[in-house]
Each structure stands twice: as C-alpha cells, then as structure tokens.
Design a protein around this motif. Sequence first.
Motif, short mmCIF file in Angstrom:
data_model
loop_
_atom_site.label_atom_id
_atom_site.label_comp_id
_atom_site.label_asym_id
_atom_site.label_seq_id
_atom_site.Cartn_x
_atom_site.Cartn_y
_atom_site.Cartn_z
N SER A 22 -23.95 -38.40 -58.60
CA SER A 22 -24.80 -39.05 -57.48
C SER A 22 -25.69 -39.89 -58.26
O SER A 22 -25.78 -40.06 -59.53
N PHE A 23 -26.44 -40.51 -57.45
CA PHE A 23 -27.38 -41.49 -58.00
C PHE A 23 -28.67 -40.87 -58.76
O PHE A 23 -29.20 -41.43 -59.75
N LEU A 24 -28.81 -39.50 -58.39
CA LEU A 24 -29.86 -38.95 -59.03
C LEU A 24 -29.54 -38.50 -60.61
O LEU A 24 -30.12 -38.71 -61.10
N GLY A 79 -30.01 -42.48 -42.55
CA GLY A 79 -29.46 -42.08 -43.92
C GLY A 79 -28.57 -43.11 -44.31
O GLY A 79 -28.67 -43.44 -45.61
N THR A 80 -27.57 -43.51 -43.51
CA THR A 80 -26.64 -44.54 -43.95
C THR A 80 -27.31 -45.71 -44.35
O THR A 80 -26.91 -46.56 -45.29
N THR A 193 -23.33 -45.42 -54.30
CA THR A 193 -23.95 -45.16 -53.19
C THR A 193 -23.51 -46.37 -52.12
O THR A 193 -23.67 -45.96 -50.78
N GLY A 194 -22.82 -47.43 -52.55
CA GLY A 194 -22.32 -48.16 -51.35
C GLY A 194 -21.18 -47.68 -50.78
O GLY A 194 -20.87 -47.82 -49.52
N VAL A 195 -20.23 -47.03 -51.65
CA VAL A 195 -19.10 -46.51 -50.86
C VAL A 195 -19.64 -45.29 -50.11
O VAL A 195 -18.84 -45.31 -48.82
N LEU A 201 -21.09 -45.23 -42.40
CA LEU A 201 -21.10 -46.45 -41.53
C LEU A 201 -19.82 -46.25 -40.88
O LEU A 201 -19.80 -46.06 -39.48
N PHE A 202 -18.63 -46.39 -41.22
CA PHE A 202 -17.32 -46.16 -40.54
C PHE A 202 -17.08 -44.81 -39.99
O PHE A 202 -16.66 -44.97 -38.72
N TYR A 203 -17.42 -43.83 -40.20
CA TYR A 203 -17.62 -42.51 -39.56
C TYR A 203 -18.32 -42.46 -38.38
O TYR A 203 -17.80 -42.09 -37.20
#
Length: 205
Positions: A22-24, A79-80, A193-195, A201-203
């Motif tokens: 994750s980004f963390l 969140g998205t 994070t982009g994926v 978003l698509f969901y």
Amino acid sequence: MVFFTCLFFGFIIAASGSISPSFLNLTVVKFSLKSGRKSALYLIGGFATVLFFQANIGAYLASVLMKNSEYITIIQMIGTSILILLSLNFFRLHFKSKGQLKKVEIEKSKAYMHGLGMSLLNTFAIPFYFTTISFLIGLDYFEYSLLNSFYFSIGSTIGSFTIYSVYATVASRIEDRLTTVATKMNFIIGCLTGVVGLGNLFYLL
C-alpha cells in the motif's frame, strides 16, 4: 477474556492489512532509505496515532452503517476521489525528481507530522476496519461497545506499528539492493493508488 479477544483480533486484522503493498508501507520504505530507520519509526508513530482512531470509527460504522447501507456509496466516492488525487501527486513527485536518492535527515517532529498527514489520507483504513469488524460481528466474535472498540483499537495500533517497523528495519538493512527501486518509489505508489482508485471508480459507475 474480552480484552484479550478484542486485542487479538485487532492485532491480527491490522497486521494482515498492513503487510500487503500500500502507499503507507511503501512510504515507510522510502522514508527509511531517505532519512534512516529512526525517522521512519516516528513516521510510523504518526501512522499508528491516526489508525487508532480510524479503527474506532470503523468499529462504530460497522454497528451503524449495516442498517444504513446508502451511506457506504458516498464514503466510497469520497475515498475514490482522494485516491486519484494522491496518484496524480505521486506521479508529479516522480517526474519532478532527478531520479537520484539523496540521504536527507528529517526532524523527528516533522516525520511524525508527515505520518499523521499520510495516514489521514489513507482511505483504505476505515472501510477495511468496517468490513472486517462487520464480519466479526456476523460471526458473533465481536460485540460493539465503546470499551470493546477501545481494546480492538489498541490491538490494531500495535499490529500496524509492528508490521510497518519490520518494513523500516528490512529496508535499512538491504539499502543497497533497494536503491534502484527507491528512486522509482513515487512512481510505484502512484501506480498502486491509481489502479485502486480507477478500479473503485469503475465499480461505482
């Protein structure tokens, strides 16, 4: 017995959530390589402070939002949006840098505050805790109360701090092998994070 049960589940759930990329945890690796293990631990302290409250919020939402599911979509949309903005920012940092990793000592207070800021932007935490605690409630392993939520949050804080500390320690010990990867860390985090953001978003659409 309830104390140890909540502590145990909090530790296991947080540790399992923190160990995946994750980004963390990628930020912990980058921070450890750039500023040293000690500064990275203060960064992790900032993470852990916010995660304590996020676990509490997740436990509360698990007891409320299961009866009001329409609010979950709104939370996911917010969140998205944050994830996509984070992705763009990491790409900006990557292309702005010259591709060289310079060791820069960062003050402990700044490292801690940076950890607070990054953790506040972590949109995974509350939905993650909400989902896992809802699962525990469904199995009758967890009953929400302020005290149980407090115990769970202590366990989750310890679990997250432990795993992130392992990332910081390992990164500092194999620094030479990670140098090439570290110069591209912002790009890697931006992709991650982009994926996830575009997937959400698509969901939602």
